[in-house]
Enzyme design. Structure first.
Site, mmCIF file in Angstrom:
data_model
loop_
_atom_site.group_PDB
_atom_site.id
_atom_site.type_symbol
_atom_site.label_atom_id
_atom_site.label_comp_id
_atom_site.label_asym_id
_atom_site.label_seq_id
_atom_site.Cartn_x
_atom_site.Cartn_y
_atom_site.Cartn_z
ATOM 1 N N SER A 119 6.514 18.062 5.545
ATOM 2 C CA SER A 119 6.427 17.021 4.516
ATOM 3 C C SER A 119 7.687 16.891 3.665
ATOM 4 O O SER A 119 7.757 15.983 2.821
ATOM 5 C CB SER A 119 5.219 17.280 3.608
ATOM 6 O OG SER A 119 4.031 16.896 4.256
ATOM 7 N N LYS A 178 9.197 13.521 3.487
ATOM 8 C CA LYS A 178 8.760 12.475 2.557
ATOM 9 C C LYS A 178 9.785 12.216 1.458
ATOM 10 O O LYS A 178 9.700 11.189 0.754
ATOM 11 C CB LYS A 178 7.406 12.845 1.961
ATOM 12 C CG LYS A 178 6.255 12.831 2.975
ATOM 13 C CD LYS A 178 4.920 13.074 2.294
ATOM 14 C CE LYS A 178 3.740 12.955 3.272
ATOM 15 N NZ LYS A 178 3.411 14.211 3.941
ATOM 16 N N SER A 195 1.393 14.189 -1.620
ATOM 17 C CA SER A 195 1.895 14.351 -0.247
ATOM 18 C C SER A 195 1.022 13.593 0.753
ATOM 19 O O SER A 195 0.785 14.045 1.878
ATOM 20 C CB SER A 195 1.967 15.832 0.141
ATOM 21 O OG SER A 195 2.806 16.017 1.272
ATOM 22 N N LYS A 232 9.568 18.853 -3.540
ATOM 23 C CA LYS A 232 8.557 18.663 -2.505
ATOM 24 C C LYS A 232 8.354 19.948 -1.719
ATOM 25 O O LYS A 232 9.289 20.718 -1.530
ATOM 26 C CB LYS A 232 9.027 17.552 -1.571
ATOM 27 C CG LYS A 232 7.974 16.969 -0.667
ATOM 28 C CD LYS A 232 7.007 16.078 -1.399
ATOM 29 C CE LYS A 232 5.841 15.712 -0.507
ATOM 30 N NZ LYS A 232 5.030 16.890 -0.125
#
Length: 382
Positions: A49, A52, A114, A216
């Site tokens: 992730s 992202k 997320s 993140k």
């Protein structure tokens, strides 16, 4: 490539001997661009992730270009709902099938929660489908000079061809922080509620009272546990990247240790003032044979407190430069290395304009260049 090399004596030797068990790691000082620590920083790895961050970049750029606004409504297709919604079993915003969600909420869904559903829905709204959007993600980071990372989807779901590097994630994050501060604030939001479901931000650094305000986390089987974080203490911002760790606790601990070490162990040192001539580059066929080079502002490094070691500084350019050379044109780079570690890499600009010289001077330059070419060929054969 022409390289002019000089030696800098600096506090150093990263004598503290800090080592991280993270397979991939980078610690970057945002203001100076100094890399304080790196481990396998340029090796390709799966982002999970962490991808992202690039998904959010595209959204921020679309807003800046006026193609989207925070009030633009993003449709939640069946594809986004099935692949990324609650039925998928992955991280999700829990957006409802066939609903329309304002982009401001989609961004919170991507960054804070997320959400894979939010990421896919954004991709479809911007590019029509996720594959095309992923190509756009890659194109956008190429425009920033990031040459290794490749994206194949907007979510970070496993794909053998989707790879990034720790260094490029740090540089991408630094770009977002500096270019889109009004949107970057979302990364520091501790929780977000959508569809009556409250979710906490997965970034453990935000709860550690170390000045963290982003970015993140990520985890899939191919990547291990990873984190890109940023924190500010006493006006100094550091960006940390770790990936490939075995547990969520490990990634939290290692990211924190790197940040705390960076804030504690280093101090800024200015090596050139704003406007200083850093070096020179050769010019072919010009009224002058060389042109001064300078940075856009002062050049500083973060260096370890105490001790001393030798840093190598190189001015690298493709040369000799051809006329006309315009004042302010980017024509070279200043590279500072500590052993195998690339500590600093910044552009250098022509300090003045150099026009074409006389016919006689151009002829002489041509003879000298031909002679140097013959020498290079002879040396290559020896």
């Amino acid at each position: 490539m022409v390289a002019l090399t000089a030696a800098l004596h600096a506090p150093a030797a990263f004598a503290q001997g800090f080592q991280s068990p993270a397979p991939f790691a980078v610690l970057l000082d945002s203001a100076s661009g100094t890399v304080l620590y790196e481990k396998a920083a340029d090796e390709l790895m799966s982002p999970a992730s962490l991808a992202k961050i690039a998904t959010a970049l595209v959204a921020f750029e679309e807003i800046a270009q006026g193609r989207l606004t925070l009030d633009s409504e993003i449709g939640i297709s069946e594809n986004a709902w099935r692949k990324g919604g609650g039925v998928s079993g992955g991280s999700t915003m829990f957006a409802q099938l066939n609903s329309r969600v304002k982009l401001s909420d989609i961004l919170h869904g991507i960054i804070v929660q997320s959400g894979n559903d939010a990421s896919i829905a954004l991709a479809e709204a911007v590019a029509g489908d996720e594959t095309t959007f992923a190509r756009l993600m890659t194109e956008r980071i190429r425009a920033l000079g990031l040459t290794k990372s490749v994206f194949r989807n907007a979510t970070g779901m496993g794909d053998p061809l989707q790879k990034v590097t720790a260094r490029e994630l740090a540089l991408l994050s630094d770009h977002i922080i500096k270019t889109y501060p009004e949107h970057y604030r979302i990364f520091g939001q501790r929780e977000f509620t959508w569809n009556k479901i409250k979710q906490q931000n997965r970034n453990p650094l935000l709860a550690m009272d170390i000045g963290a305000d982003g970015l993140k986390t990520g985890n899939i089987d191919d990547s291990g546990f990873g984190l890109v974080g940023s924190a500010v203490q006493n006006g100094q911002r550091l960006i940390v990247v770790v990936n490939g760790l075995k547990t969520a606790r490990d990634r939290a601990n290692e990211a924190r240790k790197l940040l705390e070490w960076g804030f504690r162990a280093f101090e800024p040192r200015k090596i050139f003032e704003a406007g200083d001539i850093v070096g020179e580059a050769s010019v072919f066929g010009g009224e002058k044979g060389r042109v001064g080079l300078k940075a856009k502002g002062p050049v500083a490094l973060l260096l370890p407190r105490g001790s001393s070691e030798r840093l190598n500084a190189r001015i690298v350019y493709r040369g000799p430069l051809t006329v006309p050379v315009q004042e302010g044109a980017e024509v070279a780079r200043l590279l500072v290395t500590r052993g195998e570690v690339k500590t600093l890499d910044i552009p250098l600009y022509a300090a003045e304009t150099v026009q074409a010289g006389t016919l006689q001077s151009r002829a002489l330059d041509a003879l000298l260049e031909a002679a140097s070419g013959w020498v290079r060929k002879a040396l290559s054969r020896s």
